[in-house]
Design an enzyme around this catalytic site. Structure first.
Site, PDB file in Angstrom:
ATOM      1  N   ARG A   1     -39.213  -0.252 -10.226  1.00  0.00           N
ATOM      2  CA  ARG A   1     -37.868  -1.022  -9.687  1.00  0.00           C
ATOM      3  C   ARG A   1     -37.932  -2.373 -10.135  1.00  0.00           C
ATOM      4  NH1 ARG A   1     -39.108   0.201  -3.627  1.00  0.00           N
ATOM      5  NH2 ARG A   1     -39.558   2.197  -4.512  1.00  0.00           N
TER       6      ARG A   1
ATOM      7  N   ASP B   1     -45.152   8.715 -15.913  1.00  0.00           N
ATOM      8  CA  ASP B   1     -44.150   7.662 -15.487  1.00  0.00           C
ATOM      9  C   ASP B   1     -43.237   6.936 -16.462  1.00  0.00           C
ATOM     10  OD1 ASP B   1     -43.429   6.735 -13.033  1.00  0.00           O
ATOM     11  OD2 ASP B   1     -44.792   4.870 -13.002  1.00  0.00           O
TER      12      ASP B   1
ATOM     13  N   GLU C   1     -43.634  -0.663  -9.003  1.00  0.00           N
ATOM     14  CA  GLU C   1     -43.445  -1.314 -10.116  1.00  0.00           C
ATOM     15  C   GLU C   1     -42.349  -1.077 -10.920  1.00  0.00           C
ATOM     16  OE1 GLU C   1     -45.216   1.203 -10.188  1.00  0.00           O
ATOM     17  OE2 GLU C   1     -44.334   2.166 -11.853  1.00  0.00           O
TER      18      GLU C   1
ATOM     19  N   LYS D   1     -53.628   3.274  -6.758  1.00  0.00           N
ATOM     20  CA  LYS D   1     -53.338   4.655  -6.445  1.00  0.00           C
ATOM     21  C   LYS D   1     -54.751   5.373  -5.989  1.00  0.00           C
ATOM     22  CE  LYS D   1     -49.154   5.733  -8.976  1.00  0.00           C
ATOM     23  NZ  LYS D   1     -48.431   6.083  -7.937  1.00  0.00           N
TER      24      LYS D   1
ATOM     25  N   ASP E   1     -47.823  -1.025  -6.449  1.00  0.00           N
ATOM     26  CA  ASP E   1     -47.361   0.603  -6.906  1.00  0.00           C
ATOM     27  C   ASP E   1     -45.646   0.482  -6.924  1.00  0.00           C
ATOM     28  OD1 ASP E   1     -47.756   2.893  -7.922  1.00  0.00           O
ATOM     29  OD2 ASP E   1     -48.756   3.671  -5.969  1.00  0.00           O
TER      30      ASP E   1
ATOM     31  N   LYS F   1     -36.656   3.793 -17.004  1.00  0.00           N
ATOM     32  CA  LYS F   1     -38.071   3.560 -16.539  1.00  0.00           C
ATOM     33  C   LYS F   1     -39.245   3.839 -17.592  1.00  0.00           C
ATOM     34  CE  LYS F   1     -41.751   4.025 -13.023  1.00  0.00           C
ATOM     35  NZ  LYS F   1     -42.182   3.822 -11.556  1.00  0.00           N
TER      36      LYS F   1
HETATM   37  N1  BES Z   1     -44.573   6.212 -10.430  1.00  0.00           N
HETATM   38  C1  BES Z   1     -44.865   6.474  -8.991  1.00  0.00           C
HETATM   39  C2  BES Z   1     -43.707   7.361  -8.482  1.00  0.00           C
HETATM   40  C3  BES Z   1     -44.045   9.015  -8.568  1.00  0.00           C
HETATM   41  C4  BES Z   1     -45.074   9.456  -7.724  1.00  0.00           C
HETATM   42  C5  BES Z   1     -43.546   9.529  -9.820  1.00  0.00           C
HETATM   43  C6  BES Z   1     -45.276  10.846  -7.919  1.00  0.00           C
HETATM   44  C7  BES Z   1     -44.088  10.905 -10.137  1.00  0.00           C
HETATM   45  C8  BES Z   1     -44.583  11.405  -9.066  1.00  0.00           C
HETATM   46  C9  BES Z   1     -43.927   4.933  -8.441  1.00  0.00           C
HETATM   47  O1  BES Z   1     -44.231   3.995  -9.304  1.00  0.00           O
HETATM   48  C10 BES Z   1     -44.729   4.848  -7.214  1.00  0.00           C
HETATM   49  O2  BES Z   1     -45.984   4.605  -7.205  1.00  0.00           O
HETATM   50  N2  BES Z   1     -44.068   4.809  -6.117  1.00  0.00           N
HETATM   51  C11 BES Z   1     -44.536   4.593  -4.666  1.00  0.00           C
HETATM   52  C12 BES Z   1     -43.453   3.790  -4.083  1.00  0.00           C
HETATM   53  C13 BES Z   1     -44.026   2.992  -2.891  1.00  0.00           C
HETATM   54  C14 BES Z   1     -45.390   2.079  -3.324  1.00  0.00           C
HETATM   55  C15 BES Z   1     -43.009   2.444  -2.316  1.00  0.00           C
HETATM   56  C16 BES Z   1     -44.783   6.121  -4.024  1.00  0.00           C
HETATM   57  O3  BES Z   1     -43.633   6.806  -4.353  1.00  0.00           O
HETATM   58  O4  BES Z   1     -45.175   6.102  -3.292  1.00  0.00           O
HETATM   59 ZN    ZN Z   2     -44.339   4.251 -11.318  1.00  0.00          ZN
HETATM   60 ZN    ZN Z   3     -46.091   2.899  -8.974  1.00  0.00          ZN
END
Ligand code: BES
Ligand code: ZN
Ligand code: ZN
Length: 500
Positions: free
Chosen positions: A353, A289, A351, A278, A349, A266
């Site tokens: 996956r 990321d 994204e 966010k 968010d 990713k």
């Molecule tokens: N990039 C984030 C995950 C992340 C969070 C990485 C904190 C490093 C530190 C990912 O794209 C994301 O936003 N995930 C969401 C998923 C949810 C919307 C299903 C999350 O973890 O809240």
């Molecule tokens: Zn992300």
């Molecule tokens: Zn995200």
């Protein structure tokens, strides 16, 4: 921390000599009374702070420093019966931190009498030592400007080793650390510089230096190849998405190793969350990321330049910026992937996956993979579950899991298995499309991520998903790491291919 670190096979006139000591051991027992530096070592070992605890340092100073020697360090190696070569990563870091303070530039590492006494594998010890020192050598200050000029004062370290086997391990360790440090530098690079195109440029340089094939899918080619995850996630940004494919081909492929290992990363150069924006500072740090892709690219550097395995390796970096604009993809959109799976977007968010799905489909359809490993900062949930101590691992294939676990053990990049079950896959079902990208019910987020990805991997292909969101960054200085990027996964992937 250092301007450079070089190995000096015949180090003349060391300023510092480092001797090792296990808890409860004596220097005499390892090297006899007449050994070089014996008296000075005994003096350091007699100090109360000399406990033998791993990384604990006691010093002694020669009465006459005419020969150039300014100090001798006795460093603790921990409990002999519990010793593992990997422990030397932290030991090397402790020594390096001390040298960065004393500013000595020529150091002779004289650890093998103690290590041989313990029956340790000197090559593996040297490698871990080299890795620890090399990782410590990096800093996160490449964007310091004219106000903070402390970087100019860093020293160029010359390291001599007392045995050739240890030295050859140290050389390998330093090189692998260099690859991991490359991943860390990429991670630190801010999103106004590190765009998907910029990542592709870095990949081109690596390809040239390491003799790798490279192809970048961008613009129209994303459309032709129907890489809908990239197209949609990257739509809102001026910095356009791309999927970067790198391939390493061994000079001689070993029989039975014809199918490539495929590494997918990713590479979200920034994650605002998209229209599901966010909140509450959750965006800060999202320049990182992209760290899954950075580790994959850095592992390809190690693979092409030092590891040179006898199995082909393909890397797919799924690069995009998840931004907002009137052109952004939205919650309620439905995407149709090239394998026919349809996805309802419930949260922009989630994204990572969506772009990884393109990479996984591509890997299965085009690359005939022996196995696939993907690395992704996929969920905040994995940080809640495992903190920064273990990476979340999903792998239902026993043989591949054993390889990943062995590489994790050797490199200290720890993995912890999380479960998969049809009930988790069912959580991802959508009323209007085949699946949704995030179940609004906040259950088992890291597993939802893995369950989503599983819809894009052929059932028969061994596959391992590593959610690195908790381990890709260090919050404070510790062991060989300083606050900032860790390059997590570079060393694990390099080790896995080295022993595959
Ligand atoms: N990039 C984030 C995950 C992340 C969070 C990485 C904190 C490093 C530190 C990912 O794209 C994301 O936003 N995930 C969401 C998923 C949810 C919307 C299903 C999350 O973890 O809240
Ligand atoms: Zn992300
Ligand atoms: Zn995200």
């Amino acid at each position: 921390m250092f301007k450079s670190i070089s190995l000096a096979p015949e180090l003349a006139n060391p300023q510092v000599v480092v001797i090792g000591l296990f808890q409860g051991g004596t220097v005499e027992a390892y090297q006899g009374k007449k050994a070089p530096y014996g008296a000075l070592a005994a003096a350091a070992a007699a100090r109360t702070e000399c406990t033998g605890e791993a990384g604990r340092i006691a010093e002694a100073y020669p009465a006459d420093s005419a020969g150039g020697l300014t100090r001798l360090l006795v460093v603790g190696l921990g409990k002999q019966d519990k010793f593992k070569p990997g422990d030397l990563r932290n030991v090397a870091a402790a020594i390096g931190r001390r040298l960065a303070v004393t500013k000595d530039e020529r150091v002779l590492v004289h650890l093998t009498p103690a290590l041989s006494h313990a029956g340790a594998d000197l090559k593996a010890c040297g490698q871990a030592f080299g890795e620890g020192l090399g990782l410590l050598g990096w800093d996160n200050k490449q964007f310091k400007g004219k106000v903070d000029e402390s970087r100019a004062k860093r020293i160029a370290l010359s390291v001599g080793c007392d045995k050739k086997t240890f030295a050859s391990g140290a050389e390998l360790g330093l090189k692998i650390a260099e690859s991991a440090n490359f991943a860390r530098t990429l991670s630190e690079t801010p999103p106004n510089i590190a765009t998907p195109d910029w990542i592709a440029e870095q990949a081109r340089k690596i390809a040239k230096d390491c003799n790798l094939e490279i192809k970048v899918f961008a613009g129209k080619q994303l459309e032709t190849e129907r890489l809908v995850g990239h197209i949609n996630v990257g739509k809102a940004s001026e910095n356009k998405p791309c999927m970067i494919r790198l391939a390493y081909t061994p000079e001689k492929i070993r029989k039975g190793k014809e199918k490539p290992a495929v590494l997918v990363g990713k590479t979200m150069t920034y994650d605002t969350g998209g229209l599901s924006l966010k909140i509450n500072n959750g965006m800060v740090g999202m320049k990182r990321d992209k760290d899954g892709g950075c580790a994959v690219l850095a592992a390809m550097h190690a693979i092409g330049s030092v590891i040179k395995p006898d199995r082909p390796v393909v890397a797919l970096l799924c690069a995009a910026e998840n931004s907002i604009s009137d052109e952004a993809y939205r919650p309620d959109d439905i995407l149709t992937y090239r394998n026919g799976v349809t996805v309802e977007i419930t949260n922009t968010d989630a994204e990572g996956r969506l772009v990884l799905a393109d990479g996984l489909i591509w890997a299965c359809e085009k690359e005939n993979p022996a196995y696939i490993i993907d690395l992704a900062t996929l969920t905040g949930g994995v940080v809640v579950a495992l903190g920064s101590t273990f990476c979340g691992m999903f792998c239902e294939d026993d043989a591949l899991r054993a390889k990943v676990e062995q590489a994790a053990e050797a490199t200290g990049e720890r993995v912890w298995r999380l479960p998969m079950h049809t009930e988790y896959r069912d959580l991802m079902k959508s009323p209007v499309a085949d699946i949704l990208n995030s179940n609004p019910n906040r259950k088992a987020h890291p597993i939802q991520g893995a369950a989503f990805l599983s819809y894009f991997v052929d059932e028969k292909t061994p596959w391992c998903h590593l959610d690195i969101a908790g381990v890709h960054v260090a919050e404070s200085d510790s062991g060989p790491f300083v606050k900032g990027a860790t390059g997590w996964g570079t060393r694990l992937l390099a080790e896995l291919l080295a022993s595959d």
